[in-house]
Enzyme design. Sequence first.
Site, PDB file in Angstrom:
ATOM      1  N   LYS A 295      28.260 -21.717  17.944  1.00 13.73           N
ATOM      2  CA  LYS A 295      28.977 -22.671  18.762  1.00 13.73           C
ATOM      3  C   LYS A 295      29.701 -21.989  19.918  1.00 13.73           C
ATOM      4  CE  LYS A 295      30.133 -25.334  14.643  1.00 13.73           C
ATOM      5  NZ  LYS A 295      31.230 -25.666  13.729  1.00 13.73           N
TER       6      LYS A 295
ATOM      7  N   GLU B 201      25.756 -15.858  25.639  1.00 17.02           N
ATOM      8  CA  GLU B 201      26.572 -15.549  24.449  1.00 17.02           C
ATOM      9  C   GLU B 201      28.049 -15.542  24.817  1.00 17.02           C
ATOM     10  OE1 GLU B 201      27.171 -15.390  21.535  1.00 17.02           O
ATOM     11  OE2 GLU B 201      25.854 -14.191  20.296  1.00 17.02           O
ATOM     12  N   ASP B 202      28.893 -15.804  23.828  1.00 12.30           N
ATOM     13  CA  ASP B 202      30.327 -15.680  24.057  1.00 12.30           C
ATOM     14  C   ASP B 202      30.754 -14.219  23.999  1.00 12.30           C
ATOM     15  OD1 ASP B 202      29.800 -15.495  21.323  1.00 12.30           O
ATOM     16  OD2 ASP B 202      31.394 -16.847  20.700  1.00 12.30           O
TER      17      ASP B 202
ATOM     18  N   ASP C  84      29.342  -8.020  19.856  1.00 11.26           N
ATOM     19  CA  ASP C  84      30.212  -7.127  19.096  1.00 11.26           C
ATOM     20  C   ASP C  84      29.354  -5.987  18.533  1.00 11.26           C
ATOM     21  OD1 ASP C  84      32.290  -6.123  17.570  1.00 11.26           O
ATOM     22  OD2 ASP C  84      32.355  -7.773  16.157  1.00 11.26           O
TER      23      ASP C  84
ATOM     24  N   VAL D  22      39.284 -11.675  19.122  1.00 13.41           N
ATOM     25  CA  VAL D  22      39.751 -12.564  20.191  1.00 13.41           C
ATOM     26  C   VAL D  22      39.337 -14.012  19.919  1.00 13.41           C
ATOM     27  CG1 VAL D  22      39.808 -10.757  21.950  1.00 13.41           C
ATOM     28  CG2 VAL D  22      37.700 -12.064  21.605  1.00 13.41           C
TER      29      VAL D  22
ATOM     30  N   ASP E 162      36.230 -18.777  18.157  1.00 13.03           N
ATOM     31  CA  ASP E 162      37.062 -19.320  17.084  1.00 13.03           C
ATOM     32  C   ASP E 162      37.547 -18.253  16.111  1.00 13.03           C
ATOM     33  OD1 ASP E 162      34.454 -18.834  15.872  1.00 13.03           O
ATOM     34  OD2 ASP E 162      35.219 -19.963  14.162  1.00 13.03           O
TER      35      ASP E 162
HETATM   36  P1  IMP Z   1      27.738  -9.349  16.541  1.00 13.51           P
HETATM   37  O1  IMP Z   1      26.524  -9.785  15.788  1.00 13.51           O
HETATM   38  O2  IMP Z   1      28.585  -8.402  15.713  1.00 13.51           O
HETATM   39  O3  IMP Z   1      27.451  -8.802  17.897  1.00 13.51           O
HETATM   40  O4  IMP Z   1      28.680 -10.597  16.668  1.00 13.51           O
HETATM   41  C1  IMP Z   1      28.451 -11.594  17.571  1.00 13.51           C
HETATM   42  C2  IMP Z   1      29.055 -12.909  17.123  1.00 13.51           C
HETATM   43  O5  IMP Z   1      30.195 -12.717  16.294  1.00 13.51           O
HETATM   44  C3  IMP Z   1      29.558 -13.668  18.325  1.00 13.51           C
HETATM   45  O6  IMP Z   1      28.586 -14.573  18.782  1.00 13.51           O
HETATM   46  C4  IMP Z   1      30.781 -14.392  17.781  1.00 13.51           C
HETATM   47  O7  IMP Z   1      30.392 -15.637  17.257  1.00 13.51           O
HETATM   48  C5  IMP Z   1      31.277 -13.520  16.654  1.00 13.51           C
HETATM   49  N1  IMP Z   1      32.395 -12.646  17.070  1.00 13.51           N
HETATM   50  C6  IMP Z   1      32.390 -11.300  17.229  1.00 13.51           C
HETATM   51  N2  IMP Z   1      33.585 -10.849  17.606  1.00 13.51           N
HETATM   52  C7  IMP Z   1      34.392 -11.932  17.703  1.00 13.51           C
HETATM   53  C8  IMP Z   1      35.771 -12.117  18.084  1.00 13.51           C
HETATM   54  O8  IMP Z   1      36.537 -11.196  18.415  1.00 13.51           O
HETATM   55  N3  IMP Z   1      36.220 -13.397  18.059  1.00 13.51           N
HETATM   56  C9  IMP Z   1      35.438 -14.470  17.725  1.00 13.51           C
HETATM   57  N4  IMP Z   1      34.151 -14.336  17.371  1.00 13.51           N
HETATM   58  C10 IMP Z   1      33.625 -13.080  17.361  1.00 13.51           C
END
Ligand code: IMP
Length: 169
Positions: A37, A92-93, A96, A146, A152
């Site tokens: 979302k 993407e938002d 990470d 964040v 969220d």
């Molecule tokens: P990744 O797979 O670790 O790169 O995480 C990506 C997803 O994790 C993003 O699309 C977010 O939905 C969530 N996410 C990662 N870090 C944060 C944060 O600091 N706040 C909120 N959502 C996060």
Amino acid sequence: MNVLIKKEALSQKVSEIGKQINDDYKNKNPILVGVLKGAFVFLADLLREIEVPIEIDFLSISSYNGKKSSGVVRLTNDLSLNIENRDVILIEDIVDTGRTISYIINNLKTRKPRSLVVCTLLNKKDDRIVEVPLTYIGFDVPSVFVVGYGLDYLNKYRNLKYIGVINGK
Ligand code: IMP
């Protein structure tokens, strides 16, 4: 709540990214794919800065429980458009560890888009586990959790106008 990125800075950056996309996609008709979302606010603002003809679509992913990524990514809602031979911009938002976006890239590549690039509002580059090419990046952010502007914590705070860090978290 501590404000990390103010709403004015967000809208300035979104308009810069929109201009870059306008330049890069002249005479093209890209599909913007929002990752739900979290990306819906960013996508809604960004698409109004884009002047080339676009289509939009969404997919949903689940991997997070509160603040911890399970590492297991699952597609919970698929695209409705066919992306074969299309120019796709994944919105993407935040990236990470990179696991989510790399899962999505691998999945979408099997559908043979003409091109596929990633546009992320936030980049937590110090947490990266899987290297992923990011074509458009709004802001690099430190390794803190964040919220706001679509992001969220346990499904709350998506409606904040700014990006913030929850006090004491
Ligand atoms: P990744 O797979 O670790 O790169 O995480 C990506 C997803 O994790 C993003 O699309 C977010 O939905 C969530 N996410 C990662 N870090 C944060 C944060 O600091 N706040 C909120 N959502 C996060």
